[in-house]
Design a protein around this motif. Structure first.
Motif, PDB file in Angstrom:
ATOM      1  N   ALA A  74     -10.788  17.319  -6.212  1.00 30.99           N
ATOM      2  CA  ALA A  74      -9.712  16.792  -6.966  1.00 30.99           C
ATOM      3  C   ALA A  74      -9.586  15.445  -6.877  1.00 30.99           C
ATOM      4  N   ASN A  75      -9.792  14.963  -5.703  1.00 31.52           N
ATOM      5  CA  ASN A  75      -9.635  13.440  -5.423  1.00 31.52           C
ATOM      6  C   ASN A  75     -10.922  12.733  -5.786  1.00 31.52           C
ATOM      7  N   LEU A  76     -11.929  13.231  -5.635  1.00 26.07           N
ATOM      8  CA  LEU A  76     -13.272  12.687  -6.311  1.00 26.07           C
ATOM      9  C   LEU A  76     -13.425  12.407  -7.832  1.00 26.07           C
ATOM     10  N   LEU A  77     -12.547  13.557  -8.476  1.00 29.90           N
ATOM     11  CA  LEU A  77     -12.632  13.757 -10.048  1.00 29.90           C
ATOM     12  C   LEU A  77     -11.358  12.611 -10.520  1.00 29.90           C
ATOM     13  N   ASN A  78     -10.852  11.979  -9.333  1.00 30.21           N
ATOM     14  CA  ASN A  78      -9.684  11.054  -9.860  1.00 30.21           C
ATOM     15  C   ASN A  78     -10.026   9.712  -9.527  1.00 30.21           C
ATOM     16  N   MET A 102       0.896  -1.015   0.070  1.00 26.94           N
ATOM     17  CA  MET A 102      -0.074  -0.052  -0.002  1.00 26.94           C
ATOM     18  C   MET A 102       0.655   1.319  -0.031  1.00 26.94           C
ATOM     19  N   ALA A 103       1.999   1.162   0.867  1.00 24.81           N
ATOM     20  CA  ALA A 103       2.761   2.311   0.646  1.00 24.81           C
ATOM     21  C   ALA A 103       3.366   2.753  -0.507  1.00 24.81           C
ATOM     22  N   LEU A 104       3.830   1.494  -1.395  1.00 24.65           N
ATOM     23  CA  LEU A 104       4.431   1.702  -2.702  1.00 24.65           C
ATOM     24  C   LEU A 104       3.245   2.289  -3.781  1.00 24.65           C
ATOM     25  N   VAL A 105       2.110   1.986  -3.391  1.00 29.34           N
ATOM     26  CA  VAL A 105       0.984   2.733  -4.344  1.00 29.34           C
ATOM     27  C   VAL A 105       0.821   4.126  -3.970  1.00 29.34           C
ATOM     28  N   GLU A 106       1.022   4.484  -2.763  1.00 28.29           N
ATOM     29  CA  GLU A 106       1.010   6.124  -2.383  1.00 28.29           C
ATOM     30  C   GLU A 106       2.226   6.926  -2.772  1.00 28.29           C
ATOM     31  N   LEU A 107       3.305   6.223  -2.916  1.00 28.65           N
ATOM     32  CA  LEU A 107       4.447   6.870  -3.019  1.00 28.65           C
ATOM     33  C   LEU A 107       4.567   6.809  -4.773  1.00 28.65           C
ATOM     34  N   THR A 108       3.624   6.261  -5.283  1.00 29.42           N
ATOM     35  CA  THR A 108       3.576   6.465  -6.979  1.00 29.42           C
ATOM     36  C   THR A 108       3.409   7.815  -7.308  1.00 29.42           C
ATOM     37  N   PRO A 109       4.103   8.689  -8.170  1.00 30.52           N
ATOM     38  CA  PRO A 109       3.689  10.219  -8.279  1.00 30.52           C
ATOM     39  C   PRO A 109       2.055   9.881  -9.263  1.00 30.52           C
ATOM     40  N   GLY A 110       1.506  10.943  -8.676  1.00 29.33           N
ATOM     41  CA  GLY A 110      -0.120  11.176  -9.129  1.00 29.33           C
ATOM     42  C   GLY A 110      -0.445  12.486  -8.968  1.00 29.33           C
ATOM     43  N   PRO A 111      -1.738  12.625  -9.393  1.00 24.65           N
ATOM     44  CA  PRO A 111      -2.285  14.046  -9.179  1.00 24.65           C
ATOM     45  C   PRO A 111      -2.192  14.538  -7.802  1.00 24.65           C
ATOM     46  N   ASN A 112      -2.692  13.917  -6.932  1.00 20.49           N
ATOM     47  CA  ASN A 112      -2.935  14.239  -5.644  1.00 20.49           C
ATOM     48  C   ASN A 112      -1.386  14.608  -5.062  1.00 20.49           C
ATOM     49  N   MET A 113      -0.449  13.994  -5.216  1.00 13.37           N
ATOM     50  CA  MET A 113       1.058  14.103  -4.810  1.00 13.37           C
ATOM     51  C   MET A 113       1.294  15.436  -5.486  1.00 13.37           C
ATOM     52  N   GLY A 114       1.177  15.780  -6.835  1.00 11.84           N
ATOM     53  CA  GLY A 114       1.633  16.972  -7.235  1.00 11.84           C
ATOM     54  C   GLY A 114       0.842  18.072  -6.850  1.00 11.84           C
ATOM     55  N   TYR A 115      -0.498  18.022  -6.932  1.00 11.05           N
ATOM     56  CA  TYR A 115      -1.368  19.022  -6.414  1.00 11.05           C
ATOM     57  C   TYR A 115      -0.914  19.368  -4.865  1.00 11.05           C
ATOM     58  N   LEU A 116      -0.632  18.358  -3.891  1.00 16.06           N
ATOM     59  CA  LEU A 116      -0.384  18.657  -2.418  1.00 16.06           C
ATOM     60  C   LEU A 116       0.938  19.571  -2.489  1.00 16.06           C
ATOM     61  N   LYS A 168      -9.304   7.037 -10.084  1.00 16.43           N
ATOM     62  CA  LYS A 168      -8.493   5.839 -10.018  1.00 16.43           C
ATOM     63  C   LYS A 168      -8.266   5.366  -8.632  1.00 16.43           C
ATOM     64  N   ALA A 169      -8.515   6.158  -7.481  1.00 11.26           N
ATOM     65  CA  ALA A 169      -8.735   5.591  -6.293  1.00 11.26           C
ATOM     66  C   ALA A 169      -9.673   4.523  -6.068  1.00 11.26           C
ATOM     67  N   ALA A 170     -10.762   4.760  -6.857  1.00 15.84           N
ATOM     68  CA  ALA A 170     -11.887   3.604  -6.827  1.00 15.84           C
ATOM     69  C   ALA A 170     -11.446   2.262  -7.477  1.00 15.84           C
ATOM     70  N   VAL A 171     -10.609   2.521  -8.522  1.00 22.66           N
ATOM     71  CA  VAL A 171     -10.007   1.297  -9.163  1.00 22.66           C
ATOM     72  C   VAL A 171      -9.196   0.478  -8.276  1.00 22.66           C
ATOM     73  N   PHE A 172      -8.368   1.347  -7.561  1.00 22.10           N
ATOM     74  CA  PHE A 172      -7.478   0.515  -6.642  1.00 22.10           C
ATOM     75  C   PHE A 172      -8.465  -0.268  -5.777  1.00 22.10           C
ATOM     76  N   TYR A 173      -9.356   0.462  -4.912  1.00 23.52           N
ATOM     77  CA  TYR A 173      -9.966  -0.411  -4.136  1.00 23.52           C
ATOM     78  C   TYR A 173     -10.761  -1.414  -4.850  1.00 23.52           C
ATOM     79  N   VAL A 174     -11.519  -1.399  -5.973  1.00 21.91           N
ATOM     80  CA  VAL A 174     -12.288  -2.178  -6.356  1.00 21.91           C
ATOM     81  C   VAL A 174     -11.507  -3.424  -6.898  1.00 21.91           C
ATOM     82  N   VAL A 175     -10.138  -3.149  -7.490  1.00 24.53           N
ATOM     83  CA  VAL A 175      -9.430  -4.243  -8.007  1.00 24.53           C
ATOM     84  C   VAL A 175      -8.580  -4.957  -6.959  1.00 24.53           C
TER      85      VAL A 175
END
Length: 198
Positions: free
Chosen positions: A106-110, A1-15, A112-119
């Motif tokens: 910003a997060n609800l319009l991304n 899970m930590a590896l997923v969060e450390l992967t660069p993405g919109p949330n990381m860039g925006y924050l 991919k978080a749902a994809v992570f949880y569903v998959v």
């Protein structure tokens, strides 16, 4: 899970952009909004709603393109800027409630978080160890906690390196333009990812 969060993405860039522009408190307010968005997606996935959204291709694509549009709007706001603060003072950030709402949207319009949880979540549950729904909730809560840790670390690091406190005449405008450019790059990256998945 930590590896997923450390992967660069919109949330990381925006924050990173928010914290470097307005400081740690602004970044942490945005983290709270992003976290609520993740929690909503996690609960929706556990309830089966995330899988439904993923099956409706046009709805999933609409959410992604809405996310691109929202990031471009934020870039426009940053480019437009505002009145310069007194020399040596940090630019006044938007209200924390507004930053929270922006992080949430910003997060609800991304989606991919749902994809992570569903998959991924179902692959870590085991009916032999108890109720799969309860397991999914525990695992989802762990992921949310990991995301809070990673996002907070990003905000603290970006906030400590904020250049806003050393503003000079004209620097505010260049910083606004840099923030706008960063948001446009994130939007283009998300648009490319969306285009590739359609």
């Amino acid at each position: 899970m930590a590896l997923v969060e450390l992967t660069p993405g919109p949330n990381m860039g925006y924050l990173t952009i928010v914290a470097s522009r307005w400081g740690r408190r602004a970044g942490l307010a945005t983290v709270a909004g992003v976290t609520l968005g993740l929690t909503v997606y996690m609960l929706a996935a556990v309830a089966g709603l995330g899988a439904i959204v993923m099956r409706i291709a046009w709805l999933y694509a609409l959410l992604q393109w809405a996310g691109v549009g929202f990031l471009l709007w934020l870039a426009f706001e940053a480019w437009r800027g505002g009145p310069a603060p007194p020399l040596g003072h940090q630019a006044e950030p938007p209200a924390r409630g507004r930053l929270f709402t922006r992080g949430l949207i910003a997060n609800l319009l991304n989606p991919k978080a749902a994809v992570f949880y569903v998959v991924l979540l179902p692959g870590f549950t085991n009916p032999a160890r108890g109720d799969p729904v309860a397991q999914a909730l525990v695992l989802g809560a762990i992921h949310v906690a990991v995301s809070i840790t990673v996002h907070t670390a990003i905000v603290l690091a970006a906030g400590s390196m904020s250049l806003a406190r050393w503003e000079t005449p004209g620097f505010r405008r260049r910083l606004d333009q840099a923030v706008a450019g960063g948001l446009v790059l994130i939007a283009l990256w998300l648009a490319w990812q969306t285009f590739q998945s359609t």
